[in-house]
Every structure is written in C-alpha cells, then in structure tokens.
Write an enzyme that holds these catalytic residues in place. Sequence first.
Site, PDB file in Angstrom:
ATOM      1  N   ASP A  57      44.146  -0.131 -24.852  1.00 23.42           N
ATOM      2  CA  ASP A  57      43.476   0.056 -26.144  1.00 23.42           C
ATOM      3  C   ASP A  57      44.040   1.296 -26.822  1.00 23.42           C
ATOM      4  OD1 ASP A  57      40.608  -1.033 -27.492  1.00 23.42           O
ATOM      5  OD2 ASP A  57      41.317   0.926 -28.165  1.00 23.42           O
ATOM      6  N   LYS A  81      39.495   4.983 -25.397  1.00 27.90           N
ATOM      7  CA  LYS A  81      38.701   3.921 -24.768  1.00 27.90           C
ATOM      8  C   LYS A  81      39.312   3.473 -23.442  1.00 27.90           C
ATOM      9  CE  LYS A  81      36.789   1.930 -28.980  1.00 27.90           C
ATOM     10  NZ  LYS A  81      36.741   0.739 -29.856  1.00 27.90           N
ATOM     11  N   ASP A 125      41.283  -7.365 -32.425  1.00 31.51           N
ATOM     12  CA  ASP A 125      40.517  -7.698 -33.626  1.00 31.51           C
ATOM     13  C   ASP A 125      41.451  -8.102 -34.769  1.00 31.51           C
ATOM     14  OD1 ASP A 125      41.731  -5.324 -34.132  1.00 31.51           O
ATOM     15  OD2 ASP A 125      39.908  -4.206 -34.621  1.00 31.51           O
ATOM     16  N   ASN A 126      42.700  -8.479 -34.434  1.00 27.82           N
ATOM     17  CA  ASN A 126      43.604  -8.822 -35.544  1.00 27.82           C
ATOM     18  C   ASN A 126      44.593  -9.912 -35.143  1.00 27.82           C
ATOM     19  OD1 ASN A 126      46.420  -7.433 -34.912  1.00 27.82           O
ATOM     20  ND2 ASN A 126      44.776  -6.106 -34.157  1.00 27.82           N
ATOM     21  N   GLU A 128      47.735 -10.314 -36.062  1.00 25.84           N
ATOM     22  CA  GLU A 128      49.089  -9.849 -35.779  1.00 25.84           C
ATOM     23  C   GLU A 128      49.291  -9.670 -34.262  1.00 25.84           C
ATOM     24  OE1 GLU A 128      49.764  -6.115 -37.691  1.00 25.84           O
ATOM     25  OE2 GLU A 128      51.839  -6.014 -37.035  1.00 25.84           O
ATOM     26  N   THR A 129      48.356  -9.000 -33.630  1.00 27.87           N
ATOM     27  CA  THR A 129      48.481  -8.771 -32.183  1.00 27.87           C
ATOM     28  C   THR A 129      48.293 -10.068 -31.416  1.00 27.87           C
ATOM     29  OG1 THR A 129      47.511  -6.604 -32.597  1.00 27.87           O
ATOM     30  CG2 THR A 129      47.768  -7.239 -30.302  1.00 27.87           C
ATOM     31  N   CYS A 183      34.416  -6.709 -38.800  1.00 29.58           N
ATOM     32  CA  CYS A 183      33.151  -6.186 -38.268  1.00 29.58           C
ATOM     33  C   CYS A 183      32.534  -5.183 -39.228  1.00 29.58           C
ATOM     34  CB  CYS A 183      33.372  -5.527 -36.916  1.00 29.58           C
ATOM     35  SG  CYS A 183      33.701  -6.718 -35.626  1.00 29.58           S
ATOM     36  N   CYS A 238      54.714 -27.060 -34.059  1.00 31.10           N
ATOM     37  CA  CYS A 238      54.342 -25.642 -33.866  1.00 31.10           C
ATOM     38  C   CYS A 238      55.604 -24.791 -33.679  1.00 31.10           C
ATOM     39  CB  CYS A 238      53.427 -25.480 -32.657  1.00 31.10           C
ATOM     40  SG  CYS A 238      53.029 -23.740 -32.328  1.00 31.10           S
ATOM     41  N   CYS A 241      55.053 -22.755 -29.783  1.00 24.90           N
ATOM     42  CA  CYS A 241      55.079 -23.414 -28.468  1.00 24.90           C
ATOM     43  C   CYS A 241      56.000 -24.626 -28.429  1.00 24.90           C
ATOM     44  CB  CYS A 241      53.674 -23.774 -28.000  1.00 24.90           C
ATOM     45  SG  CYS A 241      52.845 -25.062 -28.909  1.00 24.90           S
TER      46      CYS A 241
HETATM   47 ZN   LIG Z   1      51.634 -24.013 -30.523  1.00 25.00          ZN
END
Ligand SMILES: [Zn+2]
Length: 336
Positions: A57, A81, A125-126, A128-129, A183, A238, A241
């Site tokens: 974190d 954290k 919480d995003n 991008e990550t 949030c 996709c 994957c």
């Molecule tokens: Zn996929």
Amino acid sequence: MARADRYRRQTVLPEIGRDGQKVLSGSTAVIVGLGALGCVSADLLARAGIGRLRLVDRDVVELVNLQRQTLYTEADLDRPKADVAAERLWLVNSGIDIEAVPRDLHAGTAEAVLRSADVIVDGTDNLETRYLLNEAALDARIPFVYGGAIATYGMVFGIRSPDTACFRCLTPKPPPPGALPTCDTAGILNAASAQVGALQAGEVLRMLLGVPPSGDLLVVDAWRPEIQRIRVARRSDCPACVAGERTSLGAKKSQVLVSLCGGETVSVDPRHDGDVDLDALGRRLAKVGRVRRAGSILIVDADGRHLTVFPDGRALIRGVKDEAQARSVYAKYVGV
Ligand SMILES: [Zn+2]
C-alpha cells in the site's frame, strides 16, 4: 494449545482438510491495497495460515479511514498502512511470513512487488492499477481476485484465465475521468466493504486449493441485503486475455507520476531506482520546516503543506489544490 491445533477449526472442514492446509502454508498471496477490502482479506488470510503474505500500500493511515479499515487504530495515524498492517498481523500469526511493501504499484515496480505470487488480491480503488494487476496475473498464469465496493454495494470476481473472463473482459474500457463515483463522493457502508473483503478471502482459499472458479461476478447489496451471481463471458476480442496486449505493464516510465488519492492528498512518485537518503533530506528540510522521522518515513510540515516521504523517494503531499501544485511542491522540497 499445540501449534498443530491452530488451524483445527478449518482442517476439520472437508473442503480444506490437513492436505489443504499444507497447500495454504506453502502459498504466497500478494494483497495490493490495504484499505477497507485489503484490511479484511489480509486479516482473514493471515488467520487462515497462508504461508507468505505480501502487503502492498502506498498510503498512510488517516482518521477518515478508521470507519472501515479494520487493521488500524487512532495510534496509527500518519504511519504507512503497509507497516501498520504487517505489525498487527505479526501479532495475530507469528507462524507465517509477512512482508510490508509501502510502495506505489506501477509498471516500474510491478515485477518486484508481485514476484513469486500464487494469487493476487485486489484491494485497490482505481481501474489503472486493476488493469496492471490483470495483465501481471495473465502473464504469470496466476489467479487474480478482483473486488470493489462503493456506497452500499460491492463486487467480487475470481479470475483465472483462460477458465474465466479476465478483468479487461469485464471492463473493456475505462470510463472518462470523474465518471465513476468514489468513496469521497458516494461514501461507503463498512458492512459492504467487509463483506466484499470476506468474499475475496474465500475466493483466494478456493483458488489456492485448486477449486475451479465459478466464472460468475458476485454482486453484493449490503443494505437489502442480497448477493447476486452474474455470468461473465470471456470476450473473443479481449485485448488482454485473448490478444495478449500488455498496455499497462508496458507503459513507459514517466519521470513523475501524480495521482489524486481523494481529498487533498496527492501522491508524487519520481520512479527512482533504489532508495533515497532520507536523513540527508531531513537535515536539508529542517531549515525550512518541521521535520521528523517516524520509522522508515520522513514527515515534513512546511508552509502549510504536509509531506510524507518514503524511502523510495515517493511523497504524499497534503494541502495542495491540484496535481500541478503537487509537482511544484515536490520539486521545491524533495527535488526530482
Ligand atoms: Zn479478457
């Protein structure tokens, strides 16, 4: 009680058993994000005896976190954290390896942060990550347990490609910035985030024990309350994957990454290789403001700005109005 008995209440379950417990003891779970979801899943996985936990974190504990982030107390304010969570879980289970990683996860740090993982747990919480974690999990052929919670709702999806859809199948394109509630704007019911974290921990145990994933998205409404299962099909087009694109993992290193953490806090990451000399920086900044060391971090109060500087040079800056101002405060006090 003998140590061998520690897990008796779960080894007696036919779903786990003594052989299953050995598998869990030999496994490594990386939990990325130690907010409301990560606190709950890390706590349950430590107690369940996952052999190695890596807790990742980039933030420090703030008062507004305590409403739902169950590993922290008022005594932990302003501390990283990752460090606090690791210390707390060492007290819970000294028989497992727990590693604190107070770093930002991006394309430049992903390999080191996720090395030798058997499963990746999403506490971020995003988007991008999450795209980045999804790609890393696809490359390493390991499961990725997505989780998200907002207001009174939450979602969990156990991903193990190619048996299930991946996160990019579920969310092909990011919505425009500002289109999603956060949030800060929508709030969050702690019972909702706790349920999502608990469902994620269950998915991790099932995945590590080789139970075939359901392929269903679980949608929790903690207020009604209700849980729905929604079938998510793998997309034949996709990019992640199926076509094997690695847009997030292959992202170019920018000199400084800036991201809003909600409220008035901005994270600035110089993407520096190796550690910076925080003692020397502290001596330099003592001339312009109030400086103190707190364990591995340096805390600086100067000109109404509150900076928390980490060993890798990243800084959380409070008291700035936008990203541009954060960049200039970083350049002024820490330097790039
Ligand atoms: Zn996929």
